[in-house]
Design a protein around this motif. Structure first.
Motif, PDB file in Angstrom:
ATOM      1  N   SER A 130       0.533   0.682   3.086  1.00  0.00           N
ATOM      2  CA  SER A 130       0.810  -0.744   2.882  1.00  0.00           C
ATOM      3  C   SER A 130       0.505  -1.132   1.442  1.00  0.00           C
ATOM      4  O   SER A 130      -0.339  -0.512   0.774  1.00  0.00           O
ATOM      5  CB  SER A 130      -0.056  -1.604   3.804  1.00  0.00           C
ATOM      6  N   ALA A 131       1.166  -2.168   0.972  1.00  0.00           N
ATOM      7  CA  ALA A 131       0.772  -2.835  -0.264  1.00  0.00           C
ATOM      8  C   ALA A 131       0.030  -4.108   0.124  1.00  0.00           C
ATOM      9  O   ALA A 131       0.416  -4.787   1.082  1.00  0.00           O
ATOM     10  CB  ALA A 131       1.990  -3.163  -1.117  1.00  0.00           C
ATOM     11  N   TYR A 132      -1.035  -4.430  -0.623  1.00  0.00           N
ATOM     12  CA  TYR A 132      -1.864  -5.584  -0.294  1.00  0.00           C
ATOM     13  C   TYR A 132      -2.114  -6.441  -1.540  1.00  0.00           C
ATOM     14  O   TYR A 132      -2.242  -5.918  -2.651  1.00  0.00           O
ATOM     15  CB  TYR A 132      -3.238  -5.151   0.225  1.00  0.00           C
ATOM     16  N   VAL A 133      -2.219  -7.742  -1.330  1.00  0.00           N
ATOM     17  CA  VAL A 133      -2.755  -8.671  -2.326  1.00  0.00           C
ATOM     18  C   VAL A 133      -3.799  -9.527  -1.618  1.00  0.00           C
ATOM     19  O   VAL A 133      -3.544 -10.062  -0.534  1.00  0.00           O
ATOM     20  CB  VAL A 133      -1.674  -9.573  -2.941  1.00  0.00           C
ATOM     21  N   THR A 134      -4.981  -9.652  -2.208  1.00  0.00           N
ATOM     22  CA  THR A 134      -6.038 -10.455  -1.606  1.00  0.00           C
ATOM     23  C   THR A 134      -6.416 -11.599  -2.539  1.00  0.00           C
ATOM     24  O   THR A 134      -6.248 -11.521  -3.760  1.00  0.00           O
ATOM     25  CB  THR A 134      -7.286  -9.614  -1.304  1.00  0.00           C
TER      26      THR A 134
END
Length: 532
Positions: free
Chosen positions: A39-43
């Motif tokens: 997955s690609a994530y941005v937090t």
């Protein structure tokens, strides 16, 4: 040593930022090659005592030829703007944008300007800052300090965009991170910036970009630059610009070709030891409040994901080059590890926030009062944290939302689709037991009072619920988009019910402090303020 003039500038900046709503945020990118499941994530943690905790679904729409899009101001940029009917709560009164932005009886927010509308806009999730859209374009944000210009107030003839509206336009119109960066940069050049220095993290399935921006003193145009995070690497920003050398012709950077000349003309241009034009130094991106307000969080996040890097915890100055732009994790990061990163208070380090007399008898990692304490990733003023996730096997993009501080809360997965009513129109000035903010805040506030005694049970409950939600997301991956969104809405309602029950159990088990023991292990010495 700082000169007296620079020290005075720092002091003035501290006084100015004390009035700001955008008190602090921590934001990260986990590229798909750096995650355990591809997955690609941005937090993003939205850290402000005055933040609007409403989470809003903005539907896709078609627009007639010649239509114009209103560009609204934002109180989260600094403070309320009564002249625009713009306040912290609710953040926006604009029924044409979404039903959740309709507040009967309240005056509509006045736009700062308009831009031409496009024929079709995509659905997206909105908060004080835009979250993600139906195509998996994800955003994160943090506010940054500049000794050149702390805050440019909105005025006639100045720029009409703040970072929050830039992100919304990007989610309405773009499918990819690169496309979004180019669009937002073009909007800055044409319509100008106001407000504060800002970082927007912009990512899709394949690429992650860091877009940093700063208003010009005139409000015309703006300084901006974007840099790509290499696949397989992790990036973090925490209230300080992170891009360093400006590299004309680099395929990994995007910026206005006039940027170097703009910096020189403004008298802001500064260089690194190799003679490269240095973005951080050109912005005079010193830390807010006191040393390690920003850099300690950067050090901690990079060290958590790549302990083998052995990065120094102490550095000499705000413009240190000791911390790399991004790192390759020592092992692929799991979603659970990403969640726990935002719960960190320097546990197990010399800077453990649970220790010292200021932590009180229950080892509280938070600090209160007028003193600007050194910041950790978790904070007492977090309104909500999101982890946006894009993965090809999922029916649609999702975001994991923790209301209040995630160290005393739980993450709930939701789709880019209509949300449970509990998440819309949350008013933090008026208690409402049906709203997600207050359901979470009850547990958070109680736990903060007896931290070391209660937080183990709270986190145990949170992580068990998160594991069940992860299993549900996996098992529902064969559903249609509509079925998947409904499954997640049902799960969210169950989690909120569980959290209501947890509050009741904590009250019943520890009525009047019964059974609570303070933690003697965390009482050795008073906190010390560290200096460069």
């Amino acid at each position: 040593m700082k000169t007296k003039s620079v020290m005075l500038s720092v002091a003035l900046s501290m006084v100015c930022l004390a009035a700001s709503n955008a008190e602090a945020c921590t934001t990260t990118i986990v590229t798909k090659g750096a995650s355990a499941d591809g997955s690609a994530y941005v937090t993003h943690s939205n850290d402000s005592f005055s933040s609007d905790p409403s989470i809003v679904y903005v539907p896709a729409k078609d627009h007639p030829a010649g239509a114009m899009r209103k560009v609204y101001p934002s109180a989260i940029a600094w403070d309320d703007l009564p002249e625009y009917e713009c306040y912290s709560n609710p953040r926006l009164v604009a029924p044409e944008r979404a039903e959740a932005y309709a507040y009967p009886g309240k005056k509509q927010t006045k736009p700062m300007g308009e831009i031409p509308q496009v024929a079709h806009t995509y659905a997206y999730i909105d908060s004080d800052y835009a979250v993600m859209n139906e195509h998996g374009l994800m955003l994160g944000e943090c506010t940054n300090n500049s000794l050149h210009l702390e805050y440019l107030e909105p005025k006639e003839g100045r720029g009409i965009f703040y970072a929050s509206e830039l992100g919304r336009v990007a989610l309405e119109r773009c499918r990819t991170a690169r496309e979004a960066v180019q669009l937002m940069g073009g909007l800055i050049d044409k319509y100008g910036l106001w407000g504060t220095g800002e970082t927007l993290l912009v990512a899709d399935r394949e690429e992650g970009w860091v877009l940093e921006m700063q208003p010009t003193p005139t409000g015309k145009g703006g300084f901006w630059i974007a840099q790509r995070v290499p696949d397989g690497e992790f990036f973090v920003a925490a209230n300080q610009f992170r891009i360093r050398a400006i590299k004309p012709g680099s395929p990994d950077q995007i910026f206005n070709p006039q940027l170097p000349d703009m910096l020189k003309k403004a008298g802001w241009a500064a260089y690194d030891k190799k003679g490269n034009l240095d973005w951080v130094r050109s912005m005079k991106a010193a830390e807010d409040f006191h040393p390690y307000f920003a850099l300690r969080r950067v050090w901690r996040a990079l060290s958590l994901v790549a302990p083998s890097s052995k990065l120094p915890a102490k550095v000499k100055n705000w413009d240190t080059e000791a911390y790399p732009f991004s790192v390759r994790p020592d092992h692929p990061l799991t979603l659970a590890e990403i969640m726990d990163l935002h719960r960190d208070a320097y546990e197990g380090t010399p800077f453990d926030r649970r220790k010292g007399e200021n932590a009180g008898p229950f080892a509280l990692p938070y600090r209160y009062g007028k003193t600007k304490w050194e910041r950790s990733i978790t904070s007492s003023n977090i309104a909500y944290t999101w982890i946006a996730q894009v993965k090809d096997s999922l029916p649609q993009p999702i975001f994991w939302l923790a209301m209040s501080a995630p160290a005393e809360s739980t993450y709930v997965p939701l789709a880019v689709a209509p949300l449970p009513e509990a998440y819309a129109k949350n008013d933090r000035t008026k208690y409402d037991p049906a709203k997600a903010w207050w359901i979470s805040q009850q547990v958070t506030t109680l736990t903060k009072g007896y931290y070391s005694a209660m937080v183990p049970k709270v986190l145990e409950t949170a992580r068990k619920g998160e594991q069940r939600s992860m299993e549900l997301v996996t098992s529902a991956s064969g559903q249609s988009k509509e079925e998947f969104a409904q499954t997640l809405r049902g799960n969210a309602d169950r989690v909120l019910t569980d959290w209501r029950e947890l509050y009741g159990k904590l009250l019943a088990e520890h009525d009047g402090g019964h059974g609570l023991e303070y933690d003697k292990a965390f009482q050795p010495k008073a906190d010390k303020v560290l200096k460069y």
